[in-house]
Design an enzyme around this catalytic site. Structure first.
Site, mmCIF file in Angstrom:
data_model
loop_
_atom_site.group_PDB
_atom_site.id
_atom_site.type_symbol
_atom_site.label_atom_id
_atom_site.label_comp_id
_atom_site.label_asym_id
_atom_site.label_seq_id
_atom_site.Cartn_x
_atom_site.Cartn_y
_atom_site.Cartn_z
ATOM 1 N N TYR A 48 0.856 -1.204 0.000
ATOM 2 C CA TYR A 48 0.000 0.000 0.000
ATOM 3 C C TYR A 48 0.887 1.246 0.000
ATOM 4 O O TYR A 48 0.741 2.138 -0.838
ATOM 5 C CB TYR A 48 -0.921 -0.003 1.227
ATOM 6 C CG TYR A 48 -1.624 1.316 1.452
ATOM 7 C CD1 TYR A 48 -2.538 1.803 0.525
ATOM 8 C CD2 TYR A 48 -1.371 2.084 2.597
ATOM 9 C CE1 TYR A 48 -3.188 3.023 0.717
ATOM 10 C CE2 TYR A 48 -2.018 3.297 2.800
ATOM 11 C CZ TYR A 48 -2.927 3.763 1.857
ATOM 12 O OH TYR A 48 -3.553 4.965 2.051
HETATM 13 N N1 LIG Z 1 -8.725 7.459 5.650
HETATM 14 C C1 LIG Z 1 -7.439 7.566 5.974
HETATM 15 O O1 LIG Z 1 -7.081 7.560 7.148
HETATM 16 C C2 LIG Z 1 -6.394 7.704 4.899
HETATM 17 C C3 LIG Z 1 -5.057 7.861 5.313
HETATM 18 C C4 LIG Z 1 -4.073 7.999 4.340
HETATM 19 C C5 LIG Z 1 -4.409 7.998 2.999
HETATM 20 N N2 LIG Z 1 -5.718 7.832 2.630
HETATM 21 C C6 LIG Z 1 -6.023 7.844 1.201
HETATM 22 O O2 LIG Z 1 -7.047 8.783 0.951
HETATM 23 C C7 LIG Z 1 -7.893 8.349 -0.108
HETATM 24 C C8 LIG Z 1 -9.323 8.297 0.362
HETATM 25 O O3 LIG Z 1 -9.409 7.388 1.461
HETATM 26 P P1 LIG Z 1 -10.779 7.001 2.163
HETATM 27 O O4 LIG Z 1 -10.474 6.754 3.593
HETATM 28 O O5 LIG Z 1 -11.831 7.960 1.777
HETATM 29 O O6 LIG Z 1 -11.032 5.577 1.472
HETATM 30 P P2 LIG Z 1 -12.375 4.964 0.860
HETATM 31 O O7 LIG Z 1 -12.068 3.535 0.558
HETATM 32 O O8 LIG Z 1 -13.521 5.249 1.760
HETATM 33 O O9 LIG Z 1 -12.554 5.781 -0.478
HETATM 34 C C9 LIG Z 1 -12.005 5.423 -1.722
HETATM 35 C C10 LIG Z 1 -13.127 5.433 -2.757
HETATM 36 O O10 LIG Z 1 -12.536 5.186 -4.029
HETATM 37 C C11 LIG Z 1 -13.322 4.252 -4.737
HETATM 38 N N3 LIG Z 1 -12.424 3.515 -5.635
HETATM 39 C C12 LIG Z 1 -11.471 2.625 -5.307
HETATM 40 N N4 LIG Z 1 -10.860 2.152 -6.413
HETATM 41 C C13 LIG Z 1 -11.444 2.783 -7.462
HETATM 42 C C14 LIG Z 1 -11.265 2.729 -8.859
HETATM 43 N N5 LIG Z 1 -10.379 1.892 -9.419
HETATM 44 N N6 LIG Z 1 -12.024 3.522 -9.667
HETATM 45 C C15 LIG Z 1 -12.948 4.345 -9.122
HETATM 46 N N7 LIG Z 1 -13.183 4.437 -7.797
HETATM 47 C C16 LIG Z 1 -12.440 3.664 -6.975
HETATM 48 C C17 LIG Z 1 -13.943 3.361 -3.678
HETATM 49 O O11 LIG Z 1 -15.163 2.767 -4.125
HETATM 50 C C18 LIG Z 1 -14.163 4.342 -2.532
HETATM 51 O O12 LIG Z 1 -15.478 4.867 -2.563
HETATM 52 C C19 LIG Z 1 -7.323 7.010 -0.556
HETATM 53 O O13 LIG Z 1 -6.459 7.231 -1.626
HETATM 54 C C20 LIG Z 1 -6.543 6.529 0.652
HETATM 55 O O14 LIG Z 1 -5.524 5.638 0.302
HETATM 56 C C21 LIG Z 1 -6.708 7.692 3.550
#
Ligand SMILES: NC(=O)c1ccc[n+]([C@@H]2O[C@H](COP(=O)([O-])OP(=O)(O)OC[C@H]3O[C@@H](n4cnc5c(N)ncnc54)[C@H](O)[C@@H]3O)[C@@H](O)[C@H]2O)c1
Length: 324
Positions: free
Chosen positions: A154
């Site tokens: 990741y």
């Molecule tokens: N939540 C956290 O603490 C955190 C921390 C560090 C980084 N991030 C990053 O922030 C971003 C958002 O995270 P989140 O917590 O909202 O996650 P999440 O999983 O709730 O949101 C990601 C969304 O992207 C969609 N998705 C995934 N693959 C896809 C694809 N190939 N095409 C179209 N849509 C797709 C999913 O259906 C989901 O709705 C991500 O990139 C994650 O890696 C989150």
């Protein structure tokens, strides 16, 4: 002004769209593939909420599908793109690395390509993660610290995004900004994350697994503080020769996971049935963001107190799941 948010049905994407829609002059476009990594009904309820606003337009597209994605970019002529679509989660990347390869590498490449070929795009912002710091021993973590030793695929996929974006900023002069988020929490939060899992286990009186005996030290960051910062950043792309930037987005107020659990227990007025577990493979023990760079160059990051943030989540959780 037209802003595209990919991953709009996800936790952070949903909150960002909501915030952008409050600014009436912005037209918000959302893309998501609505995959079933976690409860799809939660994604659908976020989407239902957004669709109530006439300034929001949704397209179900997988960012791995370059044809559909390019067509969508051509039709809509976005000014700004915020890429939050990705396969999130540290632990799941141990079980299913291919999913990370697809969405985070191929999908991200497609977003880069679509953004550089549409000249109307002034800034591409994308989600990276605090996980890129691996097992760093120097705190608080600064953007300049070593990030070449990711502990999980990741983290490797997100570090790769930063490197790929840098090359596009250099060659095509596409302004790109990577945001290293630190453990984001809040209402509508992800069911695979600690706050949701702890709250659900306590409410349903089920066993609760506490990794590393709760000795993880985490920079928990409230989702509203994150999205407010992104909104500030959108009109401020880098003006450097290579218009690439990277910023930490965190609270810079880390606490122990066991303390986080205590706050949840106190607010629910109920104790969790805790089973202590050892440190999980790939988990880092401590995160603590230095946010000086963002505060100095873009604006001061808001800080919601952890008790207030947890209380907002619990209120949402109890309301949302009472209806089911
Ligand atoms: N939540 C956290 O603490 C955190 C921390 C560090 C980084 N991030 C990053 O922030 C971003 C958002 O995270 P989140 O917590 O909202 O996650 P999440 O999983 O709730 O949101 C990601 C969304 O992207 C969609 N998705 C995934 N693959 C896809 C694809 N190939 N095409 C179209 N849509 C797709 C999913 O259906 C989901 O709705 C991500 O990139 C994650 O890696 C989150």
């Amino acid at each position: 002004m037209k802003v595209l948010v990919t991953g709009c049905c996800g936790f952070i994407g949903f909150h960002l769209c909501k915030k952008l829609l409050d600014i009436k002059v912005i037209k918000v476009f959302g893309i998501d593939n609505l995959n079933d990594y976690y409860d799809i009904n939660l994604k659908k309820s976020r989407l239902k909420f957004l669709k109530k606003n006439k300034n929001f337009k949704f397209n179900k597209i997988d960012i791995c599908d370059d044809k559909k994605l390019n067509k969508n970019f051509k039709i809509n002529k976005y000014n700004y793109v915020v890429n939050l679509a990705a396969q999130a989660g540290v632990r799941y990347s141990i079980l299913n690395p291919k999913q990370y390869f697809n969405s985070n590498l191929l999908g991200f490449f497609n977003v880069l390509e679509a953004s550089r070929s549409n000249k109307n795009i002034k800034h591409l912002i994308f989600a990276s993660t605090s996980s890129v710091y691996g097992n760093s021993q120097k705190f608080p973590l600064k953007e300049s610290y070593e990030t070449s030793k990711p502990l999980t695929f990741y983290a490797a996929s997100k570090k790769s995004n930063e490197v790929m974006a840098h090359s596009y900023s250099n060659i095509y002069k596409l302004p790109t900004t990577a945001l290293r988020f630190f453990t984001v929490y809040g209402p509508y939060g992800r069911p695979d994350m600690a706050l949701f899992k702890f709250t659900e286990s306590i409410v349903k009186e089920k066993k609760l697994e506490l990794y590393n005996n709760g000795n993880h030290y985490r920079d928990f960051t409230y989702v509203d503080d994150i999205v407010e910062a992104i909104v500030k950043l959108i009109p401020k792309p880098s003006k450097k020769d290579i218009p690439f930037e990277v910023y930490n987005l965190g609270s810079s107020k880390p606490i122990f996971l066991k303390k986080y659990l205590k706050i949840i227990e106190n607010q629910l007025n109920k104790k969790g049935k805790v089973t202590n577990k050892k440190l999980q493979i790939g988990d880092v023990k401590k995160t603590h963001a230095s946010t000086q760079k963002f505060n100095r160059e873009i604006g001061k990051i808001k800080l919601t107190h952890i008790s207030k943030g947890i209380s907002n989540f619990i209120k949402w959780y109890l309301m949302h799941y009472k209806k089911k």
